[in-house]
Enzyme design. Structure first.
Site, PDB file in Angstrom:
ATOM      1  N   GLU A 122      11.646  -2.196  -2.038  1.00 53.95           N
ATOM      2  CA  GLU A 122      12.345  -2.411  -0.757  1.00 53.95           C
ATOM      3  C   GLU A 122      11.270  -2.526   0.306  1.00 53.95           C
ATOM      4  O   GLU A 122      10.650  -1.523   0.678  1.00 53.95           O
ATOM      5  CB  GLU A 122      13.267  -1.227  -0.448  1.00 53.95           C
ATOM      6  CG  GLU A 122      14.391  -1.015  -1.432  1.00 53.95           C
ATOM      7  CD  GLU A 122      15.451  -2.099  -1.351  1.00 53.95           C
ATOM      8  OE1 GLU A 122      15.466  -2.888  -0.385  1.00 53.95           O
ATOM      9  OE2 GLU A 122      16.274  -2.164  -2.286  1.00 53.95           O
ATOM     10  N   GLU A 134       5.526  -8.678  10.721  1.00 53.66           N
ATOM     11  CA  GLU A 134       6.373  -7.508  11.022  1.00 53.66           C
ATOM     12  C   GLU A 134       5.631  -6.590  11.995  1.00 53.66           C
ATOM     13  O   GLU A 134       4.552  -6.092  11.667  1.00 53.66           O
ATOM     14  CB  GLU A 134       6.684  -6.746   9.728  1.00 53.66           C
ATOM     15  CG  GLU A 134       7.643  -5.592   9.957  1.00 53.66           C
ATOM     16  CD  GLU A 134       7.935  -4.791   8.689  1.00 53.66           C
ATOM     17  OE1 GLU A 134       7.012  -4.555   7.901  1.00 53.66           O
ATOM     18  OE2 GLU A 134       9.097  -4.382   8.524  1.00 53.66           O
ATOM     19  N   CYS A 164      13.240  -1.404   8.969  1.00 51.50           N
ATOM     20  CA  CYS A 164      12.848  -2.503   8.080  1.00 51.50           C
ATOM     21  C   CYS A 164      13.673  -3.754   8.338  1.00 51.50           C
ATOM     22  O   CYS A 164      13.177  -4.865   8.215  1.00 51.50           O
ATOM     23  CB  CYS A 164      12.992  -2.059   6.639  1.00 51.50           C
ATOM     24  SG  CYS A 164      14.553  -1.261   6.310  1.00 51.50           S
ATOM     25  N   LYS A 170       7.341  10.837  -3.965  1.00 53.80           N
ATOM     26  CA  LYS A 170       6.275  11.012  -2.970  1.00 53.80           C
ATOM     27  C   LYS A 170       6.783  10.616  -1.582  1.00 53.80           C
ATOM     28  O   LYS A 170       7.108   9.456  -1.342  1.00 53.80           O
ATOM     29  CB  LYS A 170       5.055  10.151  -3.303  1.00 53.80           C
ATOM     30  CG  LYS A 170       3.855  10.611  -2.481  1.00 53.80           C
ATOM     31  CD  LYS A 170       2.776   9.585  -2.349  1.00 53.80           C
ATOM     32  CE  LYS A 170       2.853   8.787  -1.078  1.00 53.80           C
ATOM     33  NZ  LYS A 170       2.775   9.537   0.183  1.00 53.80           N
TER      34      LYS A 170
END
Ligand code: NAD
Length: 501
Positions: free
Chosen positions: A266, A400, A300, A192
């Site tokens: 991850e 983040e 990331c 996906k």
């Protein structure tokens, strides 16, 4: 270039990449049209105009994809030899290479990445697939010492159907981090892509036509909470690999737990870079600027927390700002652009909120923080931004942001620096600036992160495992580790009867 030139250039580029290609789900080796008549528009973030509308899948379509993947596995894929999979993976890489310009343009338009960065990532994606093609033939089991009447050995076997979910920030590169090892290990996949940037994943699947057996590669675009959740919770999916946010990672793990599917996660991070007093400041300033402004900070492992020794703070700030100035917002289609827009409207709003929050929390905005020139007013652009006078209690230092926002704080002793760097629930990457090799090794051991850069940011080799400590994830993408995540081990005991002499 003014506004109207940029709009025209993007309209032309969109026409070029969409005229001959219809972007739809890809199931069982062909374009797939879901029964439900729902589409999502994918937007070019530089001009905030639609690129194309994509029919989206729902849980019934996930069922169809998992069935196709299972049938392909049972029918022929499970029996393929590694050497055959090498040939097919290499054929696919060659086909993708023949479409490098097209894939680069698609990635640039879909994500807003500067075209040079998009090209580099497309090439890195090819390299990743090539690497996993070369690893295929290394899969082997062990023989275990046993009595004369017993033969014991292990076999490494694929899981069957794997469910894979990728984010929008590195679409085609992430796709190859997932499909490369999964297919090399002998699994079939239902993948996906993110709803905000699914185009290169769909196109890459189309370019696998007649290379893999039908059903080996399936792509199901759609909304995460709907299609993603249906995929991770599907009883026919034997292994789940997810790249995305910490928040969704937790949901993925819960959903996979319902049918005891192993997960690789991850996730995000808030990565620190420690700058020691002896650092080469121009080298390190550049590395940290690359680490937060490459891809507009939507990375990331972004170095979003710089922790500088107090004795060199002023000199460091000058060196860092000099490197930051090289990142200027521009049209992503222009070869000279170093920074594009943010990829999604949500991200644009979220980063702006964090910039306001940084000011409210009492930190000092010393650079950027706004939106750039009029000629870019149609896009979701935010300038490279720097906050100083930050401490670890502030939300801008611990959450983040996923945008071009740097926070800078200071440390005194070695221990204080390491403590500040490790004072986070995340642990994807960490950086060290020093010319002292012993200090670099010591800090590399003390930092709690899955990836450590010394005086650098950027290289990601397919051979090197990539993964996070703590809440940045479980397991690794890349490297042999990732191939092993897609294999399970079987121990075989064989009674040889007592030999007669
Ligand atoms: P996200 O978690 O919102 O979405 C990631 C993917 O998960 C998308 O495809 C989305 O549609 C899907 N999804 C959403 N809800 C779901 C659900 N309930 N079940 C299953 N799937 C669902 O993340 P994002 O905004 O697309 O990407 C940014 C995040 O990804 C950042 O946190 C970033 O740090 C992280 N990331 C990590 C790595 C890494 O290697 N560690 C690499 C790239 C991005």
């Amino acid at each position: 270039m003014d506004n109207s030139d940029i709009l025209t250039a993007h309209e032309d580029a969109i026409t070029e990449v969409t005229t001959d290609t219809k972007f739809t789900p890809w199931i069982d080796g062909e374009q797939y049209f879901p029964d439900q008549d729902v589409t999502i528009e994918t937007i070019d973030p530089a001009v905030t105009r639609p690129i194309t509308a994509i029919p989206v899948c729902d849980s019934d379509d996930v069922d169809a994809a998992v069935k196709a993947a299972r049938d392909a596995y049972d029918r022929e894929w499970a029996a393929t030899l590694p050497a055959e999979r090498v040939t097919m993976l290499r054929k696919w890489v060659n086909e993708l290479r023949d479409h490098e310009d097209e894939l680069t343009r698609l990635e640039c338009l879909d994500t807003g990445k500067p075209i040079k960065q998009a090209r580099g990532e497309v090439q890195a994606a090819f390299d990743t697939l090539d690497y996993y093609a070369s690893l295929c033939r290394t899969i082997k089991g062990d023989q275990i010492a046993a009595g004369e009447d017993l033969h014991a050995y292990t076999r490494k076997e694929p899981f069957g159907v794997v469910g894979q979910i990728i984010p929008w920030n590195f679409p085609i590169w992430s796709l190859t981090w997932k499909l490369g090892p999964a297919l090399a290990a002998g699994n079939t996949s239902v993948l996906k892509p993110a709803q905000d940037a699914p185009l290169t994943a769909i196109r890459a699947a189309q370019l696998s036509t007649d290379i893999f057996p039908d059903g080996v590669v399936n792509v199901v675009p759609g909304i995460g909470s709907d299609v993603g959740n249906a995929l991770t919770g599907h009883g026919g999916v034997q292994k789940v690999s997810f790249t995305g946010s910490r928040k969704v990672g937790e949901l993925v793990m819960q959903s996979a737990a319902n049918h005891i599917a192993p997960v690789t996660l991850e996730l995000g991070s808030k990565s620190p870079f420690l700058v020691f007093p002896d650092a080469n400041l121009s080298k390190v300033g550049q590395a940290i600027a690359d680490g937060i402004y490459y891809s507009s900070g939507e990375i990331c492992d972004a170095f979003s927390r710089t922790i500088v020794h107090k004795d060199i703070y002023e000199e460091f700030l000058d060196a860092f700002l000099a490197a930051a100035e090289e990142y200027t917002c521009g049209d992503p289609l222009d070869e000279d652009t170093t920074m594009g827009p943010l990829t999604t409207a949500d991200q644009y709003e979220s980063v702006q909120k964090y910039i306001s929050l940084g000011k409210q929390e009492g930190s000092n905005l010393v650079y950027g923080g706004g939106t750039p020139a009029e000629s870019l007013e149609h896009g979701w652009y935010i300038e490279p931004t720097v906050f100083t006078d930050v401490d670890n209690d502030m939300r801008i230092a611990c959450e983040e942001i996923f945008g071009p926002v740097q926070t800078i704080q200071t440390f005194g002793s070695y221990e204080e620096g390491i403590d500040l760097a490790n004072d986070t629930r995340f642990g994807l990457s960490a950086g060290i600036g020093t010319e002292d090799i012993s200090l670099a090794h010591r800090a590399a051991a003390d930092l709690e992160a899955g990836i450590v850069y010394v005086n650098d940011y950027g290289p990601i080799l397919p051979e090197a495992p990539y993964g996070g400590f703590n809440e940045s994830g479980i397991g690794n993408d890349l490297g042999e580790e990732s191939l092993n995540h897609y294999l399970q081990t079987k121990s075989v005991y064989m009674n040889l009867e007592n030999p007669t002499h």
